[in-house]
Write a protein that holds these residues in place. Structure first.
Motif, PDB file in Angstrom:
ATOM      1  N   ALA A   1      41.906  30.322  37.226  1.00  0.00           N
ATOM      2  CA  ALA A   1      42.034  31.768  37.326  1.00  0.00           C
ATOM      3  C   ALA A   1      43.310  32.134  38.069  1.00  0.00           C
ATOM      4  CB  ALA A   1      40.828  32.359  38.053  1.00  0.00           C
ATOM      5  N   ALA A   2      43.945  33.227  37.644  1.00  0.00           N
ATOM      6  CA  ALA A   2      45.166  33.693  38.297  1.00  0.00           C
ATOM      7  C   ALA A   2      45.208  35.211  38.235  1.00  0.00           C
ATOM      8  CB  ALA A   2      46.401  33.103  37.616  1.00  0.00           C
ATOM      9  N   ALA A   3      45.787  35.804  39.263  1.00  0.00           N
ATOM     10  CA  ALA A   3      45.827  37.265  39.362  1.00  0.00           C
ATOM     11  C   ALA A   3      47.032  37.828  38.635  1.00  0.00           C
ATOM     12  CB  ALA A   3      45.861  37.689  40.822  1.00  0.00           C
TER      13      ALA A   3
ATOM     14  N   HIS B   1      42.813  32.005  32.829  1.00  0.00           N
ATOM     15  CA  HIS B   1      42.381  33.376  32.602  1.00  0.00           C
ATOM     16  C   HIS B   1      42.690  34.232  33.823  1.00  0.00           C
ATOM     17  CE1 HIS B   1      38.901  31.377  34.547  1.00  0.00           C
ATOM     18  NE2 HIS B   1      38.785  32.532  35.179  1.00  0.00           N
ATOM     19  N   ARG B   2      42.558  35.538  33.660  1.00  0.00           N
ATOM     20  CA  ARG B   2      42.804  36.462  34.772  1.00  0.00           C
ATOM     21  C   ARG B   2      41.648  36.415  35.762  1.00  0.00           C
ATOM     22  NH1 ARG B   2      46.599  40.729  33.556  1.00  0.00           N
ATOM     23  NH2 ARG B   2      45.766  41.866  35.338  1.00  0.00           N
ATOM     24  N   SER B   3      41.982  36.435  37.037  1.00  0.00           N
ATOM     25  CA  SER B   3      40.956  36.472  38.080  1.00  0.00           C
ATOM     26  C   SER B   3      40.563  37.899  38.437  1.00  0.00           C
ATOM     27  CB  SER B   3      41.465  35.760  39.340  1.00  0.00           C
ATOM     28  OG  SER B   3      42.641  36.392  39.840  1.00  0.00           O
ATOM     29  N   ASP B   4      41.466  38.860  38.189  1.00  0.00           N
ATOM     30  CA  ASP B   4      41.206  40.263  38.497  1.00  0.00           C
ATOM     31  C   ASP B   4      40.716  40.981  37.239  1.00  0.00           C
ATOM     32  OD1 ASP B   4      43.770  39.641  37.486  1.00  0.00           O
ATOM     33  OD2 ASP B   4      44.506  41.638  37.986  1.00  0.00           O
ATOM     34  N   GLU B   5      40.055  42.114  37.449  1.00  0.00           N
ATOM     35  CA  GLU B   5      39.664  42.925  36.301  1.00  0.00           C
ATOM     36  C   GLU B   5      40.918  43.356  35.560  1.00  0.00           C
ATOM     37  OE1 GLU B   5      37.233  47.032  35.173  1.00  0.00           O
ATOM     38  OE2 GLU B   5      37.673  46.542  37.262  1.00  0.00           O
ATOM     39  N   SER B   6      40.927  43.166  34.269  1.00  0.00           N
ATOM     40  CA  SER B   6      42.178  43.289  33.539  1.00  0.00           C
ATOM     41  C   SER B   6      41.969  43.879  32.166  1.00  0.00           C
ATOM     42  CB  SER B   6      42.825  41.895  33.412  1.00  0.00           C
ATOM     43  OG  SER B   6      43.759  41.841  32.362  1.00  0.00           O
TER      44      SER B   6
ATOM     45  N   PRO C   1      52.131  47.780  40.117  1.00  0.00           N
ATOM     46  CA  PRO C   1      51.497  47.033  39.030  1.00  0.00           C
ATOM     47  C   PRO C   1      50.318  46.192  39.511  1.00  0.00           C
ATOM     48  CG  PRO C   1      53.466  45.890  39.728  1.00  0.00           C
ATOM     49  CD  PRO C   1      53.390  47.138  40.576  1.00  0.00           C
ATOM     50  N   ILE C   2      49.289  46.841  40.017  1.00  0.00           N
ATOM     51  CA  ILE C   2      48.157  46.135  40.616  1.00  0.00           C
ATOM     52  C   ILE C   2      47.132  45.670  39.593  1.00  0.00           C
ATOM     53  CG2 ILE C   2      48.343  47.296  42.834  1.00  0.00           C
ATOM     54  CD1 ILE C   2      46.114  49.186  41.937  1.00  0.00           C
ATOM     55  N   GLY C   3      47.317  46.016  38.324  1.00  0.00           N
ATOM     56  CA  GLY C   3      46.349  45.698  37.297  1.00  0.00           C
ATOM     57  C   GLY C   3      45.638  46.952  36.814  1.00  0.00           C
ATOM     58  N   SER C   4      45.128  46.887  35.597  1.00  0.00           N
ATOM     59  CA  SER C   4      44.539  48.068  34.977  1.00  0.00           C
ATOM     60  C   SER C   4      43.329  48.599  35.735  1.00  0.00           C
ATOM     61  CB  SER C   4      44.132  47.746  33.537  1.00  0.00           C
ATOM     62  OG  SER C   4      45.260  47.466  32.750  1.00  0.00           O
ATOM     63  N   GLY C   5      42.446  47.681  36.158  1.00  0.00           N
ATOM     64  CA  GLY C   5      41.255  48.130  36.869  1.00  0.00           C
ATOM     65  C   GLY C   5      41.597  48.873  38.138  1.00  0.00           C
ATOM     66  N   GLY C   6      42.538  48.328  38.920  1.00  0.00           N
ATOM     67  CA  GLY C   6      42.965  48.992  40.142  1.00  0.00           C
ATOM     68  C   GLY C   6      43.652  50.307  39.871  1.00  0.00           C
ATOM     69  N   GLY C   7      44.437  50.354  38.786  1.00  0.00           N
ATOM     70  CA  GLY C   7      45.111  51.602  38.443  1.00  0.00           C
ATOM     71  C   GLY C   7      44.140  52.701  38.054  1.00  0.00           C
ATOM     72  N   ARG C   8      43.133  52.342  37.247  1.00  0.00           N
ATOM     73  CA  ARG C   8      42.143  53.352  36.873  1.00  0.00           C
ATOM     74  C   ARG C   8      41.367  53.837  38.092  1.00  0.00           C
ATOM     75  NH1 ARG C   8      41.267  49.561  32.828  1.00  0.00           N
ATOM     76  NH2 ARG C   8      39.218  48.972  33.673  1.00  0.00           N
ATOM     77  N   GLU C   9      41.052  52.919  39.000  1.00  0.00           N
ATOM     78  CA  GLU C   9      40.326  53.305  40.216  1.00  0.00           C
ATOM     79  C   GLU C   9      41.159  54.264  41.065  1.00  0.00           C
ATOM     80  OE1 GLU C   9      38.142  51.224  44.096  1.00  0.00           O
ATOM     81  OE2 GLU C   9      39.037  49.988  42.528  1.00  0.00           O
TER      82      GLU C   9
ATOM     83  N   THR D   1      49.386  39.509  35.375  1.00  0.00           N
ATOM     84  CA  THR D   1      50.128  38.846  34.309  1.00  0.00           C
ATOM     85  C   THR D   1      51.060  37.773  34.848  1.00  0.00           C
ATOM     86  OG1 THR D   1      50.045  40.880  32.987  1.00  0.00           O
ATOM     87  CG2 THR D   1      51.720  39.252  32.395  1.00  0.00           C
ATOM     88  N   GLN D   2      51.762  38.104  35.935  1.00  0.00           N
ATOM     89  CA  GLN D   2      52.716  37.155  36.489  1.00  0.00           C
ATOM     90  C   GLN D   2      52.019  35.908  37.016  1.00  0.00           C
ATOM     91  OE1 GLN D   2      52.523  40.384  37.110  1.00  0.00           O
ATOM     92  NE2 GLN D   2      54.481  41.251  36.407  1.00  0.00           N
ATOM     93  N   GLY D   3      50.813  36.070  37.543  1.00  0.00           N
ATOM     94  CA  GLY D   3      50.072  34.923  38.040  1.00  0.00           C
ATOM     95  C   GLY D   3      49.647  33.991  36.925  1.00  0.00           C
ATOM     96  N   VAL D   4      49.215  34.554  35.798  1.00  0.00           N
ATOM     97  CA  VAL D   4      48.847  33.727  34.650  1.00  0.00           C
ATOM     98  C   VAL D   4      50.066  32.961  34.138  1.00  0.00           C
ATOM     99  CG1 VAL D   4      48.056  33.777  32.248  1.00  0.00           C
ATOM    100  CG2 VAL D   4      46.910  35.173  33.969  1.00  0.00           C
ATOM    101  N   ALA D   5      51.202  33.631  34.045  1.00  0.00           N
ATOM    102  CA  ALA D   5      52.424  32.959  33.586  1.00  0.00           C
ATOM    103  C   ALA D   5      52.789  31.800  34.512  1.00  0.00           C
ATOM    104  CB  ALA D   5      53.572  33.961  33.508  1.00  0.00           C
ATOM    105  N   ALA D   6      52.668  32.014  35.815  1.00  0.00           N
ATOM    106  CA  ALA D   6      52.996  30.960  36.775  1.00  0.00           C
ATOM    107  C   ALA D   6      52.027  29.792  36.659  1.00  0.00           C
ATOM    108  CB  ALA D   6      52.986  31.526  38.197  1.00  0.00           C
TER     109      ALA D   6
END
Length: 367
Positions: free
Chosen positions: A221-223, A183-188, A79-87, A225-230
């Motif tokens: 900024a947080a990486a 907000h998210r720090s990674d492409e999301s 679960p690295i994030g959508s941008g990483g998954g698409r890459e 989904t789990q990072g934003v929740a934290a």
């Protein structure tokens, strides 16, 4: 065909959702019925995916459920994030991906190069409300209009007792403390869906282009989904956006739609997806949709994340093709969607959408 598939060992195991089940039963029995009536499939092998962290809880449920009907298969998901998954998917690093945004033109070209002449498949497999969550002890039932929400996240409203918030929330004692947007720090893809909502529902107050990268300076900024929740739980006065399955004990705002304020729910989220139109001009098995974010229809929650399943339409071996087809078939099945709903609070896809997705899955072949 140059598939460029990397070895499974190349994935970061520490963050991988993994479930490996040893083979069991009689090898000659290719198909039996499980106790709940689900047909057990004889597929086997390793399947690697990556992408949306918002899909994380649902993917855990899908992997566990699929292991029960396909005990000779091993599925992993990072679960690295959508941008990483698409890459990773478009470069051939994984066999499938989860993404909270559909492929753009550049990614389509890369996916077609990796997947070969038959291209790729792309369909919504996970629908979830995006919660506008906040950490404000003693404050319940917060209401937000699209305009006020946009100005908060754009840094224009900075205090919880701002007159615009006080007027909306008559009877609620809002403190005279700073608002800290998270907000998210990674492409999301979650960011892209949220920004898309702001740009369509409050265009006069949100001047930024739609993107998976957060466009506003400041805030926290947080990486992932789990990072934003934290981050939300870690500081009073915070407000942020995240997949509703991760909101937990945080306060969640009701959003103005037409003349009413709507709280998120799977049913309200599914209603806006059913009203969406398929994006024209894409490949035969792409079922990307544009959501009516500015709807005023009663009972609809437009702050929604639609997350896609991505796969190639052709794989190097029949074993791999059969495994991808079986796993994605489980994901969209009534049983799979119910498992995701129970584990992640998502909205099951409609029968119409299931039929479209099954058509794409059925098109998967082996070279």
């Amino acid at each position: 065909m140059n598939r460029k598939l990397l070895r499974l060992a190349g994935l970061p195991v520490a963050v991988m959702l993994a479930l490996t089940v040893a083979a069991c039963g009689d090898d000659d029995d290719s198909s039996t019925d499980s106790a709940d009536g689900t047909e057990t499939t004889s597929v086997s092998g390793d399947l690697a995916g990556a992408g949306s962290s918002a899909q994380g809880s649902a993917m855990e449920a899908w992997i566990a459920g699929f292991a029960e009907v396909a005990p000779d298969a091993s599925v992993t998901y990072d679960p690295i994030g959508s941008g990483g998954g698409r890459e990773q998917f478009t470069s051939g690093g994984v066999q499938f991906a989860g993404s909270d945004a559909y492929l753009d033109d550049e990614e389509i070209a890369a996916a077609e190069e990796t997947c070969g002449p038959n291209g790729f498949i792309e369909f919504p497999g996970y629908i979830s409300p995006i919660a506008v969550a906040y950490n404000l002890p003693g404050v319940e039932g917060l209401k937000l209009t699209p305009s006020v929400m946009a100005r908060i996240f754009d840094g224009k409203i900075t205090m919880w007792n701002d007159p615009a918030l006080v007027e909306l929330n008559d009877g609620i004692d809002l403190p005279s403390t700073n608002i800290t947007p998270v907000h998210r720090s990674d492409e999301s893809g979650t960011t892209e869906n949220f920004v898309d909502y702001l740009s369509k529902a409050a265009p006069a107050d949100w001047p930024h282009e739609v993107s998976g990268d957060w466009p506003v300076q400041g805030g926290e900024a947080a990486a992932q989904t789990q990072g934003v929740a934290a981050a939300l739980r870690g500081g009073e006065g915070t407000i942020g956006y995240l997949d509703a399955s991760q909101a937990g004990d945080l306060g969640v705002a009701a959003v103005q739609v037409g003349d009413e304020f709507v709280e998120y729910s799977p049913e309200a989220a599914a209603a806006v997806v059913d009203a969406a139109e398929v994006v024209p001009g894409r490949s035969e098995y792409s079922f990307a949709v544009d959501l009516p974010r500015d709807t005023t229809e009663a009972g609809v929650y437009p702050v929604v994340l639609v997350s896609y399943q991505l796969a190639c339409a052709n794989y190097d071996s029949q074993e791999q093709a059969d495994l991808v087809k079986a796993f994605l078939g489980y994901v969209i099945s009534e049983e799979g969607q119910q498992a995701a709903a129970e584990n992640a609070g998502s909205a099951p896809i409609s029968d119409e959408l299931r039929g479209r997705a099954q058509g794409a899955i059925d098109a998967i072949t082996a070279s």
